[in-house]
Write a protein that holds these residues in place. Structure first.
Motif, PDB file in Angstrom:
ATOM      1  N   ASN A 146      -6.024  -9.259   5.331  1.00 19.93           N
ATOM      2  CA  ASN A 146      -7.580  -9.222   5.594  1.00 19.93           C
ATOM      3  C   ASN A 146      -7.800  -7.849   5.608  1.00 19.93           C
ATOM      4  OD1 ASN A 146      -7.644 -11.958   5.673  1.00 19.93           O
ATOM      5  ND2 ASN A 146      -7.950 -11.898   8.146  1.00 19.93           N
ATOM      6  N   ALA A 147      -7.221  -6.934   6.121  1.00 21.84           N
ATOM      7  CA  ALA A 147      -7.250  -5.289   6.383  1.00 21.84           C
ATOM      8  C   ALA A 147      -7.160  -5.020   4.927  1.00 21.84           C
ATOM      9  CB  ALA A 147      -6.417  -4.764   7.231  1.00 21.84           C
ATOM     10  N   VAL A 148      -6.078  -5.321   4.158  1.00 20.87           N
ATOM     11  CA  VAL A 148      -6.099  -4.793   2.681  1.00 20.87           C
ATOM     12  C   VAL A 148      -7.205  -4.928   1.881  1.00 20.87           C
ATOM     13  CG1 VAL A 148      -4.538  -4.884   0.764  1.00 20.87           C
ATOM     14  CG2 VAL A 148      -3.709  -4.483   2.898  1.00 20.87           C
ATOM     15  N   GLY A 149      -7.664  -6.429   2.216  1.00 25.23           N
ATOM     16  CA  GLY A 149      -8.809  -6.970   1.422  1.00 25.23           C
ATOM     17  C   GLY A 149     -10.158  -6.576   1.673  1.00 25.23           C
ATOM     18  N   GLY A 150     -10.221  -5.732   2.718  1.00 31.13           N
ATOM     19  CA  GLY A 150     -11.720  -5.290   3.046  1.00 31.13           C
ATOM     20  C   GLY A 150     -12.210  -6.427   3.729  1.00 31.13           C
ATOM     21  N   LEU A 151     -11.692  -7.173   4.273  1.00 33.49           N
ATOM     22  CA  LEU A 151     -12.395  -8.529   4.821  1.00 33.49           C
ATOM     23  C   LEU A 151     -12.488  -8.285   6.377  1.00 33.49           C
ATOM     24  CD1 LEU A 151     -10.455 -11.193   3.061  1.00 33.49           C
ATOM     25  CD2 LEU A 151     -12.836 -10.507   2.456  1.00 33.49           C
ATOM     26  N   ASP A 152     -11.707  -7.364   6.780  1.00 29.74           N
ATOM     27  CA  ASP A 152     -11.687  -7.115   8.374  1.00 29.74           C
ATOM     28  C   ASP A 152     -11.322  -5.853   8.817  1.00 29.74           C
ATOM     29  OD1 ASP A 152     -11.576  -8.011  11.023  1.00 29.74           O
ATOM     30  OD2 ASP A 152      -9.850  -9.132  10.996  1.00 29.74           O
ATOM     31  N   LYS A 153     -12.074  -5.185   9.668  1.00 28.31           N
ATOM     32  CA  LYS A 153     -11.781  -3.736  10.020  1.00 28.31           C
ATOM     33  C   LYS A 153     -10.689  -3.437  10.978  1.00 28.31           C
ATOM     34  CE  LYS A 153     -15.612  -1.048   8.750  1.00 28.31           C
ATOM     35  NZ  LYS A 153     -16.904  -1.688   8.338  1.00 28.31           N
ATOM     36  N   PRO A 154      -9.656  -2.610  10.601  1.00 31.01           N
ATOM     37  CA  PRO A 154      -8.650  -2.208  11.588  1.00 31.01           C
ATOM     38  C   PRO A 154      -9.192  -1.583  12.823  1.00 31.01           C
ATOM     39  CG  PRO A 154      -8.483  -0.893   9.702  1.00 31.01           C
ATOM     40  CD  PRO A 154      -9.459  -1.693   9.531  1.00 31.01           C
ATOM     41  N   SER A 155      -8.406  -1.750  14.207  1.00 28.42           N
ATOM     42  CA  SER A 155      -8.920  -0.964  15.190  1.00 28.42           C
ATOM     43  C   SER A 155      -8.712   0.627  14.929  1.00 28.42           C
ATOM     44  CB  SER A 155      -8.286  -1.357  16.248  1.00 28.42           C
ATOM     45  OG  SER A 155      -8.212  -2.811  16.431  1.00 28.42           O
ATOM     46  N   SER A 156      -7.474   0.790  14.275  1.00 28.21           N
ATOM     47  CA  SER A 156      -7.574   2.334  14.004  1.00 28.21           C
ATOM     48  C   SER A 156      -6.444   2.315  12.652  1.00 28.21           C
ATOM     49  CB  SER A 156      -6.653   3.005  15.283  1.00 28.21           C
ATOM     50  OG  SER A 156      -5.442   2.599  15.400  1.00 28.21           O
ATOM     51  N   GLY A 157      -6.400   3.622  12.481  1.00 27.64           N
ATOM     52  CA  GLY A 157      -5.520   3.628  10.930  1.00 27.64           C
ATOM     53  C   GLY A 157      -6.490   3.255   9.871  1.00 27.64           C
ATOM     54  N   SER A 158      -5.888   3.704   8.743  1.00 25.40           N
ATOM     55  CA  SER A 158      -6.911   3.600   7.397  1.00 25.40           C
ATOM     56  C   SER A 158      -6.205   2.808   6.400  1.00 25.40           C
ATOM     57  CB  SER A 158      -7.233   4.851   7.122  1.00 25.40           C
ATOM     58  OG  SER A 158      -6.489   5.755   7.282  1.00 25.40           O
ATOM     59  N   VAL A 159      -7.280   2.361   5.257  1.00 24.85           N
ATOM     60  CA  VAL A 159      -6.582   1.473   4.156  1.00 24.85           C
ATOM     61  C   VAL A 159      -7.353   2.299   3.158  1.00 24.85           C
ATOM     62  CG1 VAL A 159      -6.797  -0.444   2.844  1.00 24.85           C
ATOM     63  CG2 VAL A 159      -6.626  -0.725   5.438  1.00 24.85           C
ATOM     64  N   PHE A 160      -6.502   2.812   1.845  1.00 24.65           N
ATOM     65  CA  PHE A 160      -7.216   3.531   0.878  1.00 24.65           C
ATOM     66  C   PHE A 160      -6.976   2.316  -0.317  1.00 24.65           C
ATOM     67  CE2 PHE A 160      -5.841   6.659   3.591  1.00 24.65           C
ATOM     68  CZ  PHE A 160      -6.776   7.722   3.760  1.00 24.65           C
ATOM     69  N   ILE A 161      -7.872   2.121  -0.955  1.00 25.71           N
ATOM     70  CA  ILE A 161      -7.854   1.472  -2.091  1.00 25.71           C
ATOM     71  C   ILE A 161      -8.341   2.338  -3.405  1.00 25.71           C
ATOM     72  CG2 ILE A 161      -8.693  -0.479  -3.373  1.00 25.71           C
ATOM     73  CD1 ILE A 161      -8.627  -2.280  -1.102  1.00 25.71           C
ATOM     74  N   LEU A 182     -18.712  -1.912  -0.110  1.00 24.43           N
ATOM     75  CA  LEU A 182     -17.874  -2.879   0.226  1.00 24.43           C
ATOM     76  C   LEU A 182     -17.993  -3.877  -0.862  1.00 24.43           C
ATOM     77  CD1 LEU A 182     -16.981  -2.941   3.800  1.00 24.43           C
ATOM     78  CD2 LEU A 182     -15.413  -2.734   2.137  1.00 24.43           C
ATOM     79  N   ALA A 183     -19.254  -4.407  -1.118  1.00 25.39           N
ATOM     80  CA  ALA A 183     -19.678  -5.427  -1.691  1.00 25.39           C
ATOM     81  C   ALA A 183     -19.147  -5.147  -3.219  1.00 25.39           C
ATOM     82  CB  ALA A 183     -21.023  -5.897  -1.593  1.00 25.39           C
ATOM     83  N   TYR A 184     -19.263  -3.858  -3.535  1.00 25.98           N
ATOM     84  CA  TYR A 184     -19.234  -3.231  -5.021  1.00 25.98           C
ATOM     85  C   TYR A 184     -17.581  -3.505  -5.264  1.00 25.98           C
ATOM     86  CZ  TYR A 184     -19.088  -0.608  -9.146  1.00 25.98           C
ATOM     87  OH  TYR A 184     -18.915  -0.118 -10.487  1.00 25.98           O
ATOM     88  N   LEU A 185     -16.898  -3.073  -4.040  1.00 24.11           N
ATOM     89  CA  LEU A 185     -15.436  -3.066  -4.334  1.00 24.11           C
ATOM     90  C   LEU A 185     -15.008  -4.362  -4.385  1.00 24.11           C
ATOM     91  CD1 LEU A 185     -13.154  -0.788  -3.371  1.00 24.11           C
ATOM     92  CD2 LEU A 185     -13.158  -2.140  -1.460  1.00 24.11           C
ATOM     93  N   ARG A 186     -15.474  -5.557  -3.552  1.00 23.34           N
ATOM     94  CA  ARG A 186     -15.000  -6.860  -3.678  1.00 23.34           C
ATOM     95  C   ARG A 186     -15.270  -7.338  -5.057  1.00 23.34           C
ATOM     96  NH1 ARG A 186     -17.771  -7.748   1.712  1.00 23.34           N
ATOM     97  NH2 ARG A 186     -16.264  -6.920   3.174  1.00 23.34           N
ATOM     98  N   CYS A 187     -16.484  -7.117  -5.450  1.00 27.78           N
ATOM     99  CA  CYS A 187     -16.815  -7.511  -6.738  1.00 27.78           C
ATOM    100  C   CYS A 187     -16.036  -7.056  -7.898  1.00 27.78           C
ATOM    101  CB  CYS A 187     -18.424  -7.172  -7.014  1.00 27.78           C
ATOM    102  SG  CYS A 187     -18.814  -7.925  -8.376  1.00 27.78           S
ATOM    103  N   HIS A 188     -15.813  -5.875  -7.970  1.00 24.31           N
ATOM    104  CA  HIS A 188     -15.066  -4.948  -9.056  1.00 24.31           C
ATOM    105  C   HIS A 188     -13.727  -4.814  -8.906  1.00 24.31           C
ATOM    106  CE1 HIS A 188     -18.823  -4.101 -11.607  1.00 24.31           C
ATOM    107  NE2 HIS A 188     -19.122  -4.289 -10.320  1.00 24.31           N
ATOM    108  N   THR A 189     -13.233  -4.397  -7.675  1.00 25.39           N
ATOM    109  CA  THR A 189     -11.819  -4.115  -7.461  1.00 25.39           C
ATOM    110  C   THR A 189     -10.850  -5.027  -7.249  1.00 25.39           C
ATOM    111  OG1 THR A 189     -12.928  -1.832  -7.180  1.00 25.39           O
ATOM    112  CG2 THR A 189     -10.500  -1.965  -6.877  1.00 25.39           C
ATOM    113  N   ILE A 190     -11.258  -6.024  -6.385  1.00 26.31           N
ATOM    114  CA  ILE A 190     -10.339  -6.952  -5.929  1.00 26.31           C
ATOM    115  C   ILE A 190     -10.657  -8.270  -6.279  1.00 26.31           C
ATOM    116  CG2 ILE A 190      -9.446  -7.718  -3.552  1.00 26.31           C
ATOM    117  CD1 ILE A 190     -10.384  -5.348  -2.224  1.00 26.31           C
ATOM    118  N   GLY A 191      -9.800  -9.155  -6.693  1.00 25.34           N
ATOM    119  CA  GLY A 191     -10.119 -10.558  -6.957  1.00 25.34           C
ATOM    120  C   GLY A 191      -9.337 -11.250  -5.704  1.00 25.34           C
ATOM    121  N   TYR A 192     -10.056 -12.529  -5.470  1.00 25.81           N
ATOM    122  CA  TYR A 192      -9.458 -13.173  -4.182  1.00 25.81           C
ATOM    123  C   TYR A 192      -9.069 -14.618  -4.693  1.00 25.81           C
ATOM    124  CZ  TYR A 192     -11.665  -9.577  -1.306  1.00 25.81           C
ATOM    125  OH  TYR A 192     -11.932  -8.531  -0.577  1.00 25.81           O
TER     126      TYR A 192
END
Lengths: 247, 237
Positions: free
Chosen positions: A54-69, A82-92
């Motif tokens: 979920n953290a990798v997919g931008g569906l959930d925010k981590p408490s600390s640390g970071s995710v780079f896509i 984030l919506a733009y990212l979900r729409c264009h960069t990630i397919g679920y």
């Protein structure tokens, strides 16, 4: 290196508070995923596998640390981006397929192109092309309820590809399918991974998935227990059943 | 803070959209597939508006009747002759006037209460529909839908239902009262005043019904829009 890694996580920590107890679902996970890789995240229930996913997919925010896509820090994005990212960069792709029940196969696949601002004609063309790619060219106008589980998952895969994402996130894609249909879906995902160069990240229990994965990330107690390359795995393929006992 | 930059170096722009026609299309489909549930929601508004319309129509008829009585009285005052029927009309009107006025006010209040109750009913029904669709909403968000799209879809759906149900509700209330009056008083009360008022009331009903459904949908739509995309991943409940 801008293009080498499609996803990078750094010291991901996710804490849940239950009463006065703090539970660490993720405890310092750093993972680099190469462009075009097929990665399986494996681990028993409660291992933090889904949390990482979920953290990798931008569906959930981590408490600390970071995710780079694609080198973009997810924490820096606002809701629109984030919506733009979900729409264009990630397919679920989901375990329960999650097609919109009121729409036909084609409309389901076309929906992300609508969000992306594609014209109707273009979107329909793209939708037909993708449904043919997943072998459903003859069922464009069927409702999800008129399709089998395997066919629904194919539609979902076509939908996830609609806007040419760089990553496909698959959450237990074979979890609701029988053995053979599951195998077909895995083969389809693998061929997409090979032909279209899309990175596939899948969280799964399914050992059939090991066969096609480039790397397997084993998660245990919120940490990466080990990362296996497929070439190491081939030697041990006979012991596959033993993997389950290991966890 | 610097602008987020994608791998290719282009700045990520906000380009997600949902054209209105497409939103209408999706909303209408949602109504169709949940036809009976939608009809129950609509029935609430329909009945409320029907009651409201019937109360207002009664007032219109009373007013028309009063005008007629006043005309007859004026004829009498001018020294004209009245038929026996007209005398009965005047006498009964005098007897009923007070009673009707009191009952009228009470009914007005009742109709307002009925409308409020049906508003609460719509809110409840829409909230259930949100719960029913959490997965669908979550999925849409995973596909890139913004909060605004979800709000849009819910509003279009409920306002469409609200409008149709209000007009139908008006027709029901109007028809019932008109038929009763037709049986009681004959065709004389159906003058231009009656048709004018009917038309006005039809517009009023449509506006009130639609506005109330709109108000009733604000909270459910907000709830739906705030649903996290991760809801899509949850297993079946």
């Amino acid at each position: 290196m801008a293009n080498e890694y499609v996803v990078r996580t750094k010291d991901l920590v996710k804490e849940y508070t239950m009463g006065d107890q703090t539970l660490k679902a993720l405890n310092g996970v750093s993972l680099d995923i190469f462009r075009g890789e097929y990665i399986s995240i494996m681990g028993p229930s409660g291992s933090g596998k889904s949390t990482l996913f979920n953290a990798v997919g931008g569906l959930d925010k981590p408490s600390s640390g970071s995710v780079f896509i694609n080198d973009v820090d997810m924490a820096q994005l606002d809701a629109q981006e984030l919506a733009y990212l979900r729409c264009h960069t990630i397919g679920y792709i989901f375990q329960t397929f999650n097609l919109i029940p009121v729409m036909t196969a084609l409309e389901n696949v076309t929906l992300p192109t609508v969000f992306a601002g594609m014209s109707t004609d273009e979107g329909v063309e793209r939708g037909i092309e993708l449904l043919e790619l997943v072998g459903l060219g003859g069922r464009l106008h069927h409702k999800p309820s008129e399709l089998s589980g395997g066919q629904q998952q194919r539609v979902a895969i076509a939908r996830s590809l609609a806007n040419n994402p760089s990553i496909i996130l698959a959450d237990e894609p074979t979890g609701n399918l029988d053995l053979n249909t599951g195998k077909e879906i895995i083969d389809l995902l693998k061929s997409l991974n090979k032909d279209q160069g899309v990175t596939i990240i899948s969280a799964t229990h399914d050992l059939k998935m090991l066969d096609v994965s480039d790397r397997i990330v084993w998660i245990r107690d919120g940490q990466i227990a080990k990362v296996e390359e497929r070439k190491d795995l081939d030697i041990r393929i006979g012991e596959m059943e033993g993997q389950e006992a290991l966890h | 803070m610097s602008e987020p930059v994608s791998a290719s170096g282009t700045v990520i722009r906000r380009q997600i959209k949902l054209p209105f026609t497409k939103a209408v299309e999706i909303s209408l489909k949602s109504i169709r597939i949940r036809f009976w549930r939608s009809m129950i929601t609509a029935a609430g508004i329909l009945l409320g508006i029907a009651f409201f319309a019937s109360v207002r129509m009664s007032a219109v008829f009373s007013h028309a009747q009063q005008t007629r009585v006043d005309e007859k009285r004026a004829t009498l005052a001018r020294g004209g002759k009245l038929s026996a029927e007209d005398v009965i009309l005047i006498n009964s009107a005098a007897a009923n006037a007070k009673e009707e006025a009191a009952a009228g006010t009470r009914l007005q209040w009742l109709s307002i209460m009925a409308l409020l109750v049906c508003t609460v009913g719509i809110t409840n029904s829409m909230l259930m529909s949100v719960t029913e669709r959490f997965k669908e909403i979550g999925t849409m968000k995973c596909l890139g839908a913004l909060d605004g799209f979800i709000v849009k879809l819910f509003f279009i759906e409920s306002c469409f239902l609200g409008f149709i149900a209000s007009v139908l509700g008006f027709v029901v209330g109007w028809l019932v009262i008109s038929l009763i009056r037709l049986a009681m008083d004959g065709v004389e009360v159906f003058g231009p005043y009656f048709w004018m008022q009917s038309l006005r009331l039809c517009g009023q009903s449509a506006v009130i019904g639609t506005v109330l459904t709109f108000l009733a949908t604000i909270f459910p739509a907000y709830r739906a829009a705030k649903m996290p995309p991760v809801a899509a991943l949850r297993a079946e409940v």
